[in-house]
Design an enzyme around this catalytic site. Sequence first.
Site, PDB file in Angstrom:
ATOM      1  N   ASP A 108       0.681  -1.232   0.072  1.00 25.76           N
ATOM      2  CA  ASP A 108      -0.474  -0.199  -0.311  1.00 25.76           C
ATOM      3  C   ASP A 108       0.902   1.302   0.210  1.00 25.76           C
ATOM      4  O   ASP A 108       0.684   2.388  -0.588  1.00 25.76           O
ATOM      5  CB  ASP A 108      -1.027   0.213   0.983  1.00 25.76           C
ATOM      6  CG  ASP A 108      -0.221  -0.135   2.602  1.00 25.76           C
ATOM      7  OD1 ASP A 108       0.183  -0.180   3.106  1.00 25.76           O
ATOM      8  OD2 ASP A 108      -1.411  -0.133   3.654  1.00 25.76           O
ATOM      9  N   ASP A 124       6.745   3.610   3.265  1.00 29.74           N
ATOM     10  CA  ASP A 124       7.190   4.652   3.833  1.00 29.74           C
ATOM     11  C   ASP A 124       8.335   5.081   4.453  1.00 29.74           C
ATOM     12  O   ASP A 124       9.686   5.478   4.127  1.00 29.74           O
ATOM     13  CB  ASP A 124       6.301   4.860   5.342  1.00 29.74           C
ATOM     14  CG  ASP A 124       6.165   5.645   5.961  1.00 29.74           C
ATOM     15  OD1 ASP A 124       5.995   6.858   5.864  1.00 29.74           O
ATOM     16  OD2 ASP A 124       6.123   5.650   7.238  1.00 29.74           O
ATOM     17  N   LYS A 130       5.940   7.530  -0.141  1.00 32.92           N
ATOM     18  CA  LYS A 130       6.679   8.999   0.959  1.00 32.92           C
ATOM     19  C   LYS A 130       7.726   9.133   1.107  1.00 32.92           C
ATOM     20  O   LYS A 130       8.062   8.251   2.048  1.00 32.92           O
ATOM     21  CB  LYS A 130       6.114   8.891   2.625  1.00 32.92           C
ATOM     22  CG  LYS A 130       4.612   9.591   2.923  1.00 32.92           C
ATOM     23  CD  LYS A 130       4.739   9.390   4.189  1.00 32.92           C
ATOM     24  CE  LYS A 130       3.039   9.174   4.891  1.00 32.92           C
ATOM     25  NZ  LYS A 130       2.391   8.943   5.991  1.00 32.92           N
ATOM     26  N   PHE A 178      -0.170  11.492   7.405  1.00 28.42           N
ATOM     27  CA  PHE A 178      -0.274  10.094   7.555  1.00 28.42           C
ATOM     28  C   PHE A 178      -1.953   9.645   6.989  1.00 28.42           C
ATOM     29  O   PHE A 178      -2.678  11.049   6.949  1.00 28.42           O
ATOM     30  CB  PHE A 178      -0.645   9.606   8.839  1.00 28.42           C
ATOM     31  CG  PHE A 178      -1.037   8.421   9.010  1.00 28.42           C
ATOM     32  CD1 PHE A 178       0.061   7.112   9.716  1.00 28.42           C
ATOM     33  CD2 PHE A 178      -2.236   7.886  10.191  1.00 28.42           C
ATOM     34  CE1 PHE A 178      -0.280   5.914   9.566  1.00 28.42           C
ATOM     35  CE2 PHE A 178      -2.584   6.550   9.671  1.00 28.42           C
ATOM     36  CZ  PHE A 178      -1.616   5.056   9.346  1.00 28.42           C
ATOM     37  N   VAL A 179      -1.539   8.946   6.398  1.00 26.38           N
ATOM     38  CA  VAL A 179      -3.147   8.695   5.144  1.00 26.38           C
ATOM     39  C   VAL A 179      -3.779   7.638   5.215  1.00 26.38           C
ATOM     40  O   VAL A 179      -3.118   6.898   6.150  1.00 26.38           O
ATOM     41  CB  VAL A 179      -2.421   8.992   3.845  1.00 26.38           C
ATOM     42  CG1 VAL A 179      -2.224  10.520   3.461  1.00 26.38           C
ATOM     43  CG2 VAL A 179      -1.660   8.295   2.811  1.00 26.38           C
ATOM     44  N   ASP A 217      -5.322   1.944   6.516  1.00 25.18           N
ATOM     45  CA  ASP A 217      -5.271   2.370   7.719  1.00 25.18           C
ATOM     46  C   ASP A 217      -5.047   2.962   8.797  1.00 25.18           C
ATOM     47  O   ASP A 217      -3.940   3.043   8.930  1.00 25.18           O
ATOM     48  CB  ASP A 217      -5.895   0.968   8.762  1.00 25.18           C
ATOM     49  CG  ASP A 217      -4.292   0.407   9.523  1.00 25.18           C
ATOM     50  OD1 ASP A 217      -3.500   0.321   8.860  1.00 25.18           O
ATOM     51  OD2 ASP A 217      -4.383  -0.449  10.198  1.00 25.18           O
ATOM     52  N   ARG A 275     -10.099   1.021   5.877  1.00 22.34           N
ATOM     53  CA  ARG A 275      -9.728   0.600   5.017  1.00 22.34           C
ATOM     54  C   ARG A 275     -10.319   0.521   3.638  1.00 22.34           C
ATOM     55  O   ARG A 275     -10.491   0.871   2.766  1.00 22.34           O
ATOM     56  CB  ARG A 275      -8.989  -0.975   5.254  1.00 22.34           C
ATOM     57  CG  ARG A 275      -7.976  -1.141   6.089  1.00 22.34           C
ATOM     58  CD  ARG A 275      -7.654  -2.866   6.000  1.00 22.34           C
ATOM     59  NE  ARG A 275      -6.942  -2.547   7.276  1.00 22.34           N
ATOM     60  CZ  ARG A 275      -5.149  -3.160   7.170  1.00 22.34           C
ATOM     61  NH1 ARG A 275      -5.111  -2.161   6.230  1.00 22.34           N
ATOM     62  NH2 ARG A 275      -4.859  -3.148   8.476  1.00 22.34           N
TER      63      ARG A 275
END
Length: 189
Positions: free
Chosen positions: A99, A102, A130, A151-152, A158, A164
């Site tokens: 997903d 990070d 990111k 933070f998405v 989630d 989600r």
Amino acid sequence: MHDDVERILFSEQEILGGIDRVAAEVTEAYRGVDFTVVSVLKGSCVFASDLIRRIPIPLELAFVSAQSYREGTTSGELEVNYFPAGDEIEGRTLLLVDDILDTGRTLQALTDELTRRGARDVRSCVFLDKPSRRAVSFEADFKVFEVEDLFVVGYGLDYAGRYRNLPFVGGLRPEVLTSAAAGADRVDV
Ligand code: IMP
Ligand code: MG
């Protein structure tokens, strides 16, 4: 649920447009190659299911499941609790699908472990990247969108197990992020 979202970063339509573009890149890269898409649970299940349906060449599908010990929204140590069977890895060409990239720790650790278990080639495809948060030098081979350091949630991503199922990607209101649900936890990536 939508009330917790402060702003939408990518609408449903923008997401599907971005996935069309990346699906075409993946199709060209793997044309004529036997390969397996390895979806990292739970976060990538929505992305992986939209992505594979736009790749019109033969492929197989497998899953890995990892959990991270984390404080609130910061990723911690990774524990992989499900790997595909040995013959689904050994000698195979794998495309890890996640997903979000990070800190990079999850995909770095999974790439290393799949390689150690005998995969022939391991590349990765992420829905979001990111880059500002990277802690290890890992880059995805394919990515749909870059996001700022925010933070998405939504489209598989989630916060404390929720959101989600939102069809878009959004940023949460600060009040939601600081609520009690944020405590130290073992969370699915
Ligand atoms: P990494 O190991 O730090 O690259 O983290 C990857 C995992 O952290 C992802 O698979 C997500 O589960 C989670 N994560 C990182 N950033 C976000 C975010 O903004 N929203 C939701 N989950 C995130
Ligand atoms: Mg997660």
